[in-house]
Design a protein around this motif. Structure first.
Motif, PDB file in Angstrom:
ATOM      1  N   MET A   1       0.927  -1.257   0.041  1.00  0.00           N
ATOM      2  CA  MET A   1       0.137   0.085   0.014  1.00  0.00           C
ATOM      3  C   MET A   1       0.822   1.186  -0.162  1.00  0.00           C
ATOM      4  SD  MET A   1      -3.042  -0.949   2.685  1.00  0.00           S
ATOM      5  CE  MET A   1      -3.911   0.438   2.457  1.00  0.00           C
ATOM      6  N   SER A   2       2.163   1.183  -0.195  1.00  0.00           N
ATOM      7  CA  SER A   2       3.165   2.371  -0.052  1.00  0.00           C
ATOM      8  C   SER A   2       3.017   2.948  -1.178  1.00  0.00           C
ATOM      9  CB  SER A   2       4.533   1.806   0.342  1.00  0.00           C
ATOM     10  OG  SER A   2       4.686   0.988  -0.759  1.00  0.00           O
ATOM     11  N   GLY A   3       2.397   2.577  -2.295  1.00  0.00           N
ATOM     12  CA  GLY A   3       2.283   3.243  -3.447  1.00  0.00           C
ATOM     13  C   GLY A   3       3.203   3.855  -4.014  1.00  0.00           C
ATOM     14  N   GLN A   4       3.466   5.257  -4.728  1.00  0.00           N
ATOM     15  CA  GLN A   4       4.673   5.587  -5.343  1.00  0.00           C
ATOM     16  C   GLN A   4       5.450   6.463  -4.432  1.00  0.00           C
ATOM     17  OE1 GLN A   4       3.066   7.855  -8.609  1.00  0.00           O
ATOM     18  NE2 GLN A   4       1.673   6.516  -9.397  1.00  0.00           N
ATOM     19  N   SER A   5       5.093   6.260  -3.327  1.00  0.00           N
ATOM     20  CA  SER A   5       6.229   7.096  -2.335  1.00  0.00           C
ATOM     21  C   SER A   5       7.400   6.441  -2.242  1.00  0.00           C
ATOM     22  CB  SER A   5       5.364   7.431  -0.851  1.00  0.00           C
ATOM     23  OG  SER A   5       5.195   6.174  -0.415  1.00  0.00           O
ATOM     24  N   GLY A   6       7.282   5.229  -2.333  1.00  0.00           N
ATOM     25  CA  GLY A   6       8.958   4.412  -1.927  1.00  0.00           C
ATOM     26  C   GLY A   6       9.122   4.528  -0.348  1.00  0.00           C
ATOM     27  N   TYR A   7       7.952   4.712   0.283  1.00  0.00           N
ATOM     28  CA  TYR A   7       8.330   4.528   1.770  1.00  0.00           C
ATOM     29  C   TYR A   7       8.905   3.472   2.580  1.00  0.00           C
ATOM     30  CZ  TYR A   7       7.194   5.019   7.003  1.00  0.00           C
ATOM     31  OH  TYR A   7       7.403   5.092   8.214  1.00  0.00           O
ATOM     32  N   ARG A   8       9.745   3.688   3.162  1.00  0.00           N
ATOM     33  CA  ARG A   8      10.543   2.402   3.770  1.00  0.00           C
ATOM     34  C   ARG A   8      10.965   2.789   5.328  1.00  0.00           C
ATOM     35  NH1 ARG A   8       9.080   0.972  -0.395  1.00  0.00           N
ATOM     36  NH2 ARG A   8       9.956  -0.644  -1.804  1.00  0.00           N
ATOM     37  N   ALA A   9      10.571   1.810   6.112  1.00  0.00           N
ATOM     38  CA  ALA A   9      10.769   2.201   7.690  1.00  0.00           C
ATOM     39  C   ALA A   9      12.133   1.889   7.769  1.00  0.00           C
ATOM     40  CB  ALA A   9       9.868   1.365   8.478  1.00  0.00           C
ATOM     41  N   ARG A  10      12.687   2.851   8.574  1.00  0.00           N
ATOM     42  CA  ARG A  10      14.010   2.803   8.987  1.00  0.00           C
ATOM     43  C   ARG A  10      14.537   2.001  10.005  1.00  0.00           C
ATOM     44  NH1 ARG A  10      13.383   8.180   7.299  1.00  0.00           N
ATOM     45  NH2 ARG A  10      14.616   8.926   5.731  1.00  0.00           N
ATOM     46  N   HIS A  15       8.834  -0.255  10.995  1.00  0.00           N
ATOM     47  CA  HIS A  15       8.351  -1.313  10.329  1.00  0.00           C
ATOM     48  C   HIS A  15       7.165  -1.840  11.074  1.00  0.00           C
ATOM     49  CE1 HIS A  15       8.152  -4.670   7.382  1.00  0.00           C
ATOM     50  NE2 HIS A  15       8.186  -5.342   8.471  1.00  0.00           N
ATOM     51  N   TRP A  16       7.254  -2.206  12.131  1.00  0.00           N
ATOM     52  CA  TRP A  16       6.018  -2.786  12.997  1.00  0.00           C
ATOM     53  C   TRP A  16       4.682  -1.646  12.931  1.00  0.00           C
ATOM     54  CZ3 TRP A  16       4.207  -1.621  18.021  1.00  0.00           C
ATOM     55  CH2 TRP A  16       3.301  -2.650  18.629  1.00  0.00           C
ATOM     56  N   ILE A  17       5.144  -0.454  13.315  1.00  0.00           N
ATOM     57  CA  ILE A  17       3.967   0.408  13.145  1.00  0.00           C
ATOM     58  C   ILE A  17       3.543   0.520  11.656  1.00  0.00           C
ATOM     59  CG2 ILE A  17       3.426   2.743  13.354  1.00  0.00           C
ATOM     60  CD1 ILE A  17       5.536   3.067  15.413  1.00  0.00           C
ATOM     61  N   ASN A  18       4.225   0.493  10.783  1.00  0.00           N
ATOM     62  CA  ASN A  18       3.753   0.693   9.370  1.00  0.00           C
ATOM     63  C   ASN A  18       2.794  -0.692   9.079  1.00  0.00           C
ATOM     64  OD1 ASN A  18       3.920   1.737   6.469  1.00  0.00           O
ATOM     65  ND2 ASN A  18       4.826  -0.476   6.067  1.00  0.00           N
ATOM     66  N   GLU A  19       3.371  -1.811   9.488  1.00  0.00           N
ATOM     67  CA  GLU A  19       2.478  -3.083   9.118  1.00  0.00           C
ATOM     68  C   GLU A  19       1.173  -2.911   9.832  1.00  0.00           C
ATOM     69  OE1 GLU A  19       2.939  -5.629   7.457  1.00  0.00           O
ATOM     70  OE2 GLU A  19       4.836  -4.634   6.800  1.00  0.00           O
ATOM     71  N   THR A  23      -2.321  -3.014   8.263  1.00  0.00           N
ATOM     72  CA  THR A  23      -3.323  -4.004   8.564  1.00  0.00           C
ATOM     73  C   THR A  23      -4.650  -3.272   9.019  1.00  0.00           C
ATOM     74  OG1 THR A  23      -1.474  -5.344   9.294  1.00  0.00           O
ATOM     75  CG2 THR A  23      -3.661  -5.930  10.105  1.00  0.00           C
ATOM     76  N   VAL A  24      -4.803  -2.377   9.891  1.00  0.00           N
ATOM     77  CA  VAL A  24      -5.819  -1.690  10.335  1.00  0.00           C
ATOM     78  C   VAL A  24      -6.602  -1.098   9.383  1.00  0.00           C
ATOM     79  CG1 VAL A  24      -6.859   0.624  11.804  1.00  0.00           C
ATOM     80  CG2 VAL A  24      -4.839  -1.155  12.572  1.00  0.00           C
ATOM     81  N   ILE A  25      -6.224  -0.520   8.189  1.00  0.00           N
ATOM     82  CA  ILE A  25      -6.790   0.192   7.145  1.00  0.00           C
ATOM     83  C   ILE A  25      -7.637  -1.040   6.494  1.00  0.00           C
ATOM     84  CG2 ILE A  25      -6.499   1.085   4.905  1.00  0.00           C
ATOM     85  CD1 ILE A  25      -4.434   2.694   6.309  1.00  0.00           C
ATOM     86  N   ALA A  26      -6.706  -2.026   6.246  1.00  0.00           N
ATOM     87  CA  ALA A  26      -7.401  -3.406   5.491  1.00  0.00           C
ATOM     88  C   ALA A  26      -8.533  -3.880   6.201  1.00  0.00           C
ATOM     89  CB  ALA A  26      -6.262  -4.382   5.287  1.00  0.00           C
ATOM     90  N   LEU A  27      -8.235  -3.995   7.707  1.00  0.00           N
ATOM     91  CA  LEU A  27      -9.358  -4.517   8.306  1.00  0.00           C
ATOM     92  C   LEU A  27     -10.747  -3.688   8.446  1.00  0.00           C
ATOM     93  CD1 LEU A  27      -7.485  -6.063  11.727  1.00  0.00           C
ATOM     94  CD2 LEU A  27      -8.734  -7.364   9.851  1.00  0.00           C
ATOM     95  N   LEU A  28     -10.388  -2.471   8.428  1.00  0.00           N
ATOM     96  CA  LEU A  28     -11.506  -1.561   8.459  1.00  0.00           C
ATOM     97  C   LEU A  28     -12.499  -1.607   6.972  1.00  0.00           C
ATOM     98  CD1 LEU A  28     -10.242   1.662   9.896  1.00  0.00           C
ATOM     99  CD2 LEU A  28     -11.740   0.336  11.007  1.00  0.00           C
TER     100      LEU A  28
END
Length: 228
Positions: A1-10, A15-19, A23-28
């Motif tokens: 779901m990171s789209g075109q931003s290329g977001y990567r957790a450092r 990474h855990w928060i991103n997941e 997951t919350v967005i998908a569940l909603l």
């Protein structure tokens, strides 16, 4: 779901928060679809319905939108018009991007204050004083902890709220403090993501708060595939 931003957790925490966010967005979204689907089947197949189905769907949709605003800032998914910005030299463009980020941050802080002031009485808490900036907490504001949703049944896992904020009185329906809690939480997330994005602008890790050049990126990707 990171789209075109290329977001990567450092970090692992990032990474855990991103997941969790994804997951919350998908569940909603999944729960909205499930409740709506079940309601349609019951209505047209059995002439029945979940009386609370529409209200739950509205709550989930509101949560999805509010939570998604903060996520959009993180992955640079918000749309914007950059036709004028793109003809400006690089250095002034960066300054304008920082100015836009500052304006957005101020607005987000105002939203956070308003969200807390609206939600607090439903949690038997006090809203803040001050029209623009919080100068303390107001006194004597009547709480609204007894307000409930219209149709959503009370869940046993939230019975502890009866003693905590409702003076021991039982809730017949789900108290509004629960669905409304997304307001201050989402606004706080928006502030956090805007601060994160602003730091990225300062460090030169991103160019703006909005997604841009979608067409150019799509053409470049297609050209790269054709070469292969």
């Amino acid at each position: 779901m990171s789209g075109q931003s290329g977001y990567r957790a450092r970090t692992k925490l990032g990474h855990w928060i991103n997941e969790i966010e994804e997951t919350v967005i998908a569940l909603l979204l999944g729960l909205m679809t499930l409740v709506t689907f079940v309601n349609v089947v019951l209505r047209y197949g059995f002439n029945q319905s979940l009386i609370w189905g529409l209200e739950v769907t509205l709550i989930l949709f509101a949560w999805l939108v509010l939570f998604g605003i903060a996520y959009g800032f993180k992955v640079t998914a918000h749309l914007g018009v950059d036709a004028l910005i793109n003809i400006i030299p690089s250095r002034p463009r960066r300054m304008l991007s920082l100015l836009a980020a500052a304006v957005c941050l101020v607005y987000a802080l105002l939203l956070l204050k308003g969200a807390w002031d609206y939600w607090a009485p439903f949690a038997a808490l006090q809203p803040t004083d001050g029209r623009w900036l919080p100068t303390g907490f107001a006194e004597g504001v009547r709480d609204r902890a007894f307000y409930t949703t219209d149709q959503v049944p009370m869940l046993g896992m939230f019975r502890w709220l009866e003693d905590l904020i409702n003076y021991g009185d039982e809730y017949e329906k789900l108290p509004r403090v629960i669905p409304y809690a997304m307001l201050p939480f989402a606004c706080a997330m928006i502030v956090f993501r805007l601060v994160e994005a602003t730091i990225g602008l300062i460090k030169g890790e991103r160019e703006s708060l909005i997604v841009s050049h979608e067409a150019e990126d799509a053409v470049a990707d297609a050209a790269a595939l054709n070469k292969d």
